[in-house]
Scaffold this motif. Structure first.
Motif, short mmCIF file in Angstrom:
data_model
loop_
_atom_site.label_atom_id
_atom_site.label_comp_id
_atom_site.label_asym_id
_atom_site.label_seq_id
_atom_site.Cartn_x
_atom_site.Cartn_y
_atom_site.Cartn_z
N PRO A 276 -25.56 -16.26 39.72
CA PRO A 276 -26.44 -15.55 38.78
C PRO A 276 -27.30 -16.49 37.94
CG PRO A 276 -24.30 -14.52 38.80
CD PRO A 276 -24.17 -15.78 39.61
N VAL B 260 -31.17 -15.95 38.71
CA VAL B 260 -31.88 -15.31 37.59
C VAL B 260 -32.86 -16.30 36.94
CG1 VAL B 260 -31.61 -14.19 35.35
CG2 VAL B 260 -30.07 -13.59 37.22
N VAL C 175 -35.95 -16.30 38.95
CA VAL C 175 -36.76 -15.11 38.66
C VAL C 175 -37.51 -15.30 37.34
CG1 VAL C 175 -36.69 -12.62 38.21
CG2 VAL C 175 -35.21 -13.60 39.96
N SER D 89 -36.41 -1.47 43.37
CA SER D 89 -36.70 -2.89 43.26
C SER D 89 -38.20 -3.03 42.97
CB SER D 89 -36.34 -3.63 44.54
OG SER D 89 -36.87 -4.94 44.51
N ARG E 56 -32.36 -11.46 46.89
CA ARG E 56 -31.56 -11.99 45.76
C ARG E 56 -30.54 -10.96 45.30
NH1 ARG E 56 -36.07 -10.11 42.80
NH2 ARG E 56 -35.59 -9.23 40.75
N PHE E 57 -30.84 -9.68 45.50
CA PHE E 57 -29.88 -8.66 45.09
C PHE E 57 -28.63 -8.72 45.98
CE2 PHE E 57 -33.96 -6.43 43.81
CZ PHE E 57 -33.86 -6.84 42.49
N LEU F 145 -26.61 -11.49 44.49
CA LEU F 145 -25.97 -11.03 43.25
C LEU F 145 -24.84 -10.05 43.57
CD1 LEU F 145 -29.16 -10.53 41.02
CD2 LEU F 145 -27.46 -12.35 40.84
N ASP G 6 -30.81 -7.78 38.41
CA ASP G 6 -30.53 -9.01 37.67
C ASP G 6 -29.74 -8.78 36.37
OD1 ASP G 6 -32.43 -10.76 39.42
OD2 ASP G 6 -33.65 -9.10 38.73
N GLY H 81 -25.88 -9.88 35.71
CA GLY H 81 -25.84 -10.98 34.74
C GLY H 81 -24.89 -10.71 33.58
N LEU I 121 -34.12 -11.44 30.61
CA LEU I 121 -33.25 -12.16 31.55
C LEU I 121 -32.73 -13.45 30.94
CD1 LEU I 121 -35.13 -11.64 34.95
CD2 LEU I 121 -33.11 -10.46 34.10
#
Lengths: 99, 228
Positions: free
Chosen positions: A42, A46, A49, B52, B82-83, B86, B110, B114, B170
């Motif tokens: 993560p 992240v 991103v 998304s 990326r999902f 994750l 995210d 997170g 984020l």
């Protein structure tokens, strides 16, 4: 964007999520090193991103009002400001610099 | 991002912040998607079943510069990969049945992963995940309808600085991870690599290659107080 495209996009995205949850998780559990890797993913992903959302302008990198807004947010996060203050300050800084 | 003393529910301020951020994203993204699609029903359907924003934007961006439908679809999928990463990360920390696990996978974004990954118990992880998911869905749907039906009144949402809101959120979410050396190294290498590759790599791939940050951070000794 036709209905077919919307469905293809949705099926692809959903498949990636399910593949990660089942295939990726199984792999992580089988190889002990991957378990720690999983906890670090993560932060790495992240952050990527964030970098893209902060500096990308098409295919080039730029420092602009948006970057300044995120920089202000970073300072407030470092000072442990509440999250609402952080996002409002980011938006306000960016908007003011665009006046 | 701290837990309350009695539950894994994130603080209300965090949930409201996430909801407001996803409202802003819902507005900005769906104004653009509506302009491209030209149909309110399709825009709302895409917002719900793709779930998304970056995939939708990647598809539109490639089509707008003359790319083929296939190239645009691939860009949308790569951005969303990326999902999957994750989801793999979240999957190791939850102990739930297949139905809830699948629902969680389909909602991996995210912020919810997170926040969830900073909890210390499997129950805490899934509880925090669903609280954040609820907050972001509430914001996303309000923003989607606002963007579709009031987009003309709002005009250019970026004029209001809304494009800075998501990266700021984020950053706030991963702040606790950055206060430990392995997380900081993973973030610096991952973010730096992504920024360096953005001008030269195909859409979406810099984010996938940011995984390198997590691999590099493996070499950093784990802090003794770490709970995961």
């Amino acid at each position: 964007m036709t209905w077919t495209i919307i469905i293809l996009l949705a099926v692809g995205v959903a498949s990636l999520r399910l593949l990660g949850m089942y295939g990726g998780t199984a792999l992580v559990r089988r190889v002990p090193m991957f378990e720690r890797l999983g906890s670090l993913i993560p932060a790495a992903v992240v952050s990527a991103v964030i970098a893209q959302l902060t500096f990308a302008s098409g295919k080039s990198l730029t420092i602009d009002a948006r970057s300044a807004g995120v920089a202000v947010a970073a300072v407030l996060i470092w000072r442990r400001a509440p999250i609402i203050v952080v996002i409002l300050a980011a938006a306000a800084t960016t908007a003011l610099l665009r006046l | 991002m701290s837990e309350t003393s009695t539950s894994a529910r994130p603080e209300w301020g965090t949930l409201i912040g996430i909801g407001l951020t996803f409202f802003a994203i819902g507005v900005t993204v769906n104004v653009l998607v509506y302009e491209h699609v030209g149909s309110a029903v399709k825009t709302i359907a895409a917002a719900g079943i793709v779930l998304s924003a970056t995939s939708e934007l990647a598809y539109i961006a490639v089509r707008d510069v003359g790319g083929s439908v296939l190239a645009a679809l691939i860009a949308g999928w790569v951005v969303a990969s990326r999902f999957g990463l994750l989801a793999a990360s979240l999957g190791t920390r939850i102990q739930v049945g297949h139905l809830q696990r699948s629902c969680a996978a389909l909602n991996c974004l995210d912020p919810n992963v997170g926040v969830a990954m900073q909890q210390t118990t499997p129950k805490g992880v899934i509880t925090a995940f669903w609280w954040v998911t609820g907050a972001l869905h509430l914001g996303w749907w309000c923003g989607t309808f606002t963007g579709v039906f009031l987009g003309n009144i709002i005009g250019d949402a970026n004029r209001l600085g809304l494009d800075a809101v998501f990266p700021a959120l984020l950053l706030a979410i991963i702040a606790n991870l950055l206060r430990q050396k392995p997380g900081l190294i993973a973030a610096l290498v991952g973010g730096g690599l992504c920024a360096a590759l953005l001008p030269i790599a195909p859409a979406g791939t810099p984010i996938i290659l940011s995984l390198t940050g997590a691999v590099v951070a493996l070499k950093v000794p784990e802090p003794k107080a770490a709970t995961s």
